[in-house]
Design a protein around this motif. Structure first.
Motif, PDB file in Angstrom:
ATOM      1  N   ILE A   1       0.848  -1.200   0.000  1.00 35.80           N
ATOM      2  CA  ILE A   1       0.000   0.000   0.000  1.00 35.80           C
ATOM      3  C   ILE A   1       0.881   1.246   0.000  1.00 35.80           C
ATOM      4  O   ILE A   1       0.629   2.213  -0.716  1.00 35.80           O
ATOM      5  CB  ILE A   1      -0.943  -0.015   1.216  1.00 35.80           C
TER       6      ILE A   1
ATOM      7  N   ILE B   1       2.203   2.370  -3.405  1.00 34.05           N
ATOM      8  CA  ILE B   1       1.317   3.199  -4.240  1.00 34.05           C
ATOM      9  C   ILE B   1       1.540   4.667  -3.905  1.00 34.05           C
ATOM     10  O   ILE B   1       1.761   5.501  -4.785  1.00 34.05           O
ATOM     11  CB  ILE B   1      -0.171   2.846  -4.001  1.00 34.05           C
TER      12      ILE B   1
ATOM     13  N   LEU C   1      -5.454   4.185   4.077  1.00 35.85           N
ATOM     14  CA  LEU C   1      -5.586   2.936   3.335  1.00 35.85           C
ATOM     15  C   LEU C   1      -5.093   1.745   4.145  1.00 35.85           C
ATOM     16  O   LEU C   1      -5.438   0.606   3.852  1.00 35.85           O
ATOM     17  CB  LEU C   1      -4.802   3.018   2.017  1.00 35.85           C
TER      18      LEU C   1
ATOM     19  N   PRO D   1      -7.444  -1.251   7.393  1.00 39.95           N
ATOM     20  CA  PRO D   1      -7.834  -2.665   7.535  1.00 39.95           C
ATOM     21  C   PRO D   1      -6.692  -3.540   8.052  1.00 39.95           C
ATOM     22  O   PRO D   1      -6.923  -4.418   8.894  1.00 39.95           O
ATOM     23  CB  PRO D   1      -8.225  -3.063   6.111  1.00 39.95           C
TER      24      PRO D   1
ATOM     25  N   LEU E   1      -8.286 -12.942   7.422  1.00 40.31           N
ATOM     26  CA  LEU E   1      -8.674 -11.685   6.783  1.00 40.31           C
ATOM     27  C   LEU E   1      -7.454 -10.819   6.495  1.00 40.31           C
ATOM     28  O   LEU E   1      -7.380 -10.130   5.471  1.00 40.31           O
ATOM     29  CB  LEU E   1      -9.648 -10.927   7.688  1.00 40.31           C
TER      30      LEU E   1
ATOM     31  N   ILE F   1      -4.974  -9.084  -1.684  1.00 48.83           N
ATOM     32  CA  ILE F   1      -5.589  -8.068  -2.553  1.00 48.83           C
ATOM     33  C   ILE F   1      -4.557  -6.997  -2.896  1.00 48.83           C
ATOM     34  O   ILE F   1      -4.438  -6.555  -4.037  1.00 48.83           O
ATOM     35  CB  ILE F   1      -6.823  -7.433  -1.868  1.00 48.83           C
TER      36      ILE F   1
ATOM     37  N   VAL G   1      -3.464  -5.473  -6.508  1.00 45.91           N
ATOM     38  CA  VAL G   1      -3.814  -4.106  -6.902  1.00 45.91           C
ATOM     39  C   VAL G   1      -2.599  -3.179  -6.880  1.00 45.91           C
ATOM     40  O   VAL G   1      -2.378  -2.399  -7.817  1.00 45.91           O
ATOM     41  CB  VAL G   1      -4.922  -3.555  -5.973  1.00 45.91           C
TER      42      VAL G   1
ATOM     43  N   ALA H   1      -1.282  -0.250  -9.638  1.00 44.71           N
ATOM     44  CA  ALA H   1      -1.516   1.163  -9.337  1.00 44.71           C
ATOM     45  C   ALA H   1      -0.190   1.912  -9.234  1.00 44.71           C
ATOM     46  O   ALA H   1      -0.027   3.015  -9.789  1.00 44.71           O
ATOM     47  CB  ALA H   1      -2.314   1.299  -8.043  1.00 44.71           C
TER      48      ALA H   1
END
Lengths: 247, 230
Positions: free
Chosen positions: B156, B159, B181, B184, B205, B212, B216, B220
């Protein structure tokens, strides 16, 4: 060619639409507020404070709706290099942030008499706060990059990543909340809501949507005019001497 | 012709390997940003008892949360060098000439970043757990959660690092963009330690969130890099 033609067509179309949009928005908001503040009955538990809901719930709806709008506009802007979509996404962000602040503020005002506290780390409140942070980050990224097309694409990537992340954030926050504290706060979302509340609420929601549409059109037009002014100014600088002699 | 081609264009894997090796050597020679991040992490977490008081019961409740927040901050502080250093010295332009898809390049950079920055943090986390009176059975879950969750944080962050590459005051903006971001991962990471078992629903989770991010984030970040190089 498309790049120059599109904003022009948008200016024509939006110029014609704007009076209708603002008229409908004003009518719906005035009607909705009148119904909400004077016609709707007091709630037997919440008495007059229930009226905060008519401002609060549509704001909550718009907070999510505006971000989705920005993401769609960003995808259109990235995929088709559509300058008006880029500008619409930029124009929407501060409005969405304002809706988020309005939601949090009215929520706090309602929470104080109802729950006895301005703020609880309730799932919805928390994800609303995170959403406000996302809006602020998006606006800050736009501000940080000088060149508009580059800023538009960077912001579009951020908006798309954000829209992928928002459901995950909402889920995680809800999950976190149930882990830490069992549901203790009743909220006004029983199986049915009385029609005397429902109608003003729906009218207010429609009013908010139209209000948003009006503001986005207006802000996008302002953005286009600003850019036109900037390019005119740059052209003027480029042929500075000539312009002076004509003037 | 074909033999020439294979000679001049090695497969993806050797390039990726040498990219990772290069970043690790660089990080080691520059003076170990990973070491600094770990020291920062230790200091931040050591400040917590000074802030909330030394009661062991209080500390053991907030231990996992404070360790996660510390990891988040420590890796954020190092993230602004992820692409910025290569951008400043011109290496990034050479990377763009490599026969390497950009998302793979991002992934290689993130792997190197994780090895040099996140691993030292994970290594000192148990010591901080001791300092904060983390309950004994939670240590295994803490390590596992960090191993699963920190790649997600790095991804993350990549990005945001790519979006802010080359910007003035990019570091501050980077934190502003990536912290929301990361919510979670923070929640699932802390939750998985609280559940008291090694493998639990929040661990799953957490893994899902990281997976994910693996899909992604490279795409990105690659888009953002391309945009900031033109």
């Amino acid at each position: 060619m498309l790049i120059h033609a599109n904003p022009k067509r948008f200016m024509d179309l939006s110029g014609r639409l704007l009076p209708y949009f603002s008229g409908v928005a004003g009518f719906l908001l005035v009607l909705g507020l009148y119904l909400a503040l004077f016609v709707a009955p007091k709630d037997y538990q919440q008495s007059e404070t229930v009226r905060i809901m008519f401002v609060h719930v549509p704001a909550a709806l718009m907070t999510t709706f505006v971000y989705a709008f920005m993401a769609v506009a960003s995808i259109v802007g990235l995929a088709w290099k559509h300058p008006v979509a880029d500008m619409a996404a930029k124009a929407a962000a501060p409005i969405g942030a304002c809706f988020a602040v309005l939601m949090l503020a009215t929520g706090a005002l309602w929470g104080q008499p109802m729950w006895g506290t301005w703020w609880v780390w309730d799932a919805r409140l928390t994800s609303a706060l995170v959403q406000l942070f996302l809006y602020i980050g998006y606006i800050a990224l736009w501000e940080a990059i000088d060149e508009p097309t580059r800023a538009a694409r960077a912001a579009a990537i951020l908006a798309i990543v954000g829209v992928i992340n928002i459901p995950i954030i909402k889920f995680s926050v809800e999950w976190w909340n149930t882990l830490h504290q069992p549901a203790s706060l009743a909220k006004l979302d029983g199986p049915s809501i009385d029609p005397s509340f429902l109608w003003p609420l729906l009218i207010m929601m429609a009013g908010y949507v139209m209000f948003f549409a009006t503001l986005v059109l207006l802000r996008t037009r302002t953005e286009i005019l600003n850019r036109r002014m900037r390019s005119l100014h740059m052209a003027q600088v480029r042929v500075g001497e000539q312009v002076k002699s004509y003037g | 012709m074909s033999s020439l081609n294979t000679q001049s264009q090695p497969g993806l894997l050797p390039i990726v390997k040498s990219m990772i090796a290069r970043d690790m050597v660089l990080s080691a020679r520059i003076g170990g940003s990973g070491f600094l991040a770990a020291v920062f992490f230790i200091i931040v977490v050591s400040l917590v008892p000074l802030g909330v008081g030394p009661q062991p019961e209080v500390l053991s409740v907030i231990a996992s949360g404070m360790i996660w927040v510390g990891v988040l901050l420590a890796s954020l502080l190092s993230l602004d060098r992820l692409f910025q250093a290569d951008f400043e010295d011109g290496s990034m332009e050479l990377f763009f000439l490599l026969p390497l898809p950009l998302p793979v390049l991002v992934l290689a950079k993130v792997v190197a970043f994780w090895l040099t920055t996140a691993l030292p943090l994970i290594a000192v986390a148990p010591i901080l757990g001791l300092l904060l009176n983390l309950p004994g059975p939670s240590f295994g879950a803490l390590i596992l959660a960090l191993v699963i969750g920190t790649p997600g944080l790095s991804l993350i962050g990549s990005i945001a690092a790519a979006l802010t590459m080359g910007l003035r005051r990019g570091g501050l903006l980077l934190s502003l963009l990536s912290l929301p971001l990361c919510v979670p991962i923070l929640i699932f990471g802390v939750g998985s330690i609280a559940e008291g078992s090694m493998w639990n629903s929040s661990m799953a989770l957490l893994l899902a969130t990281t997976l994910i991010a693996i899909v992604v984030a490279p795409i990105a970040a690659a888009g953002a890099l391309k945009l900031n190089m033109t």
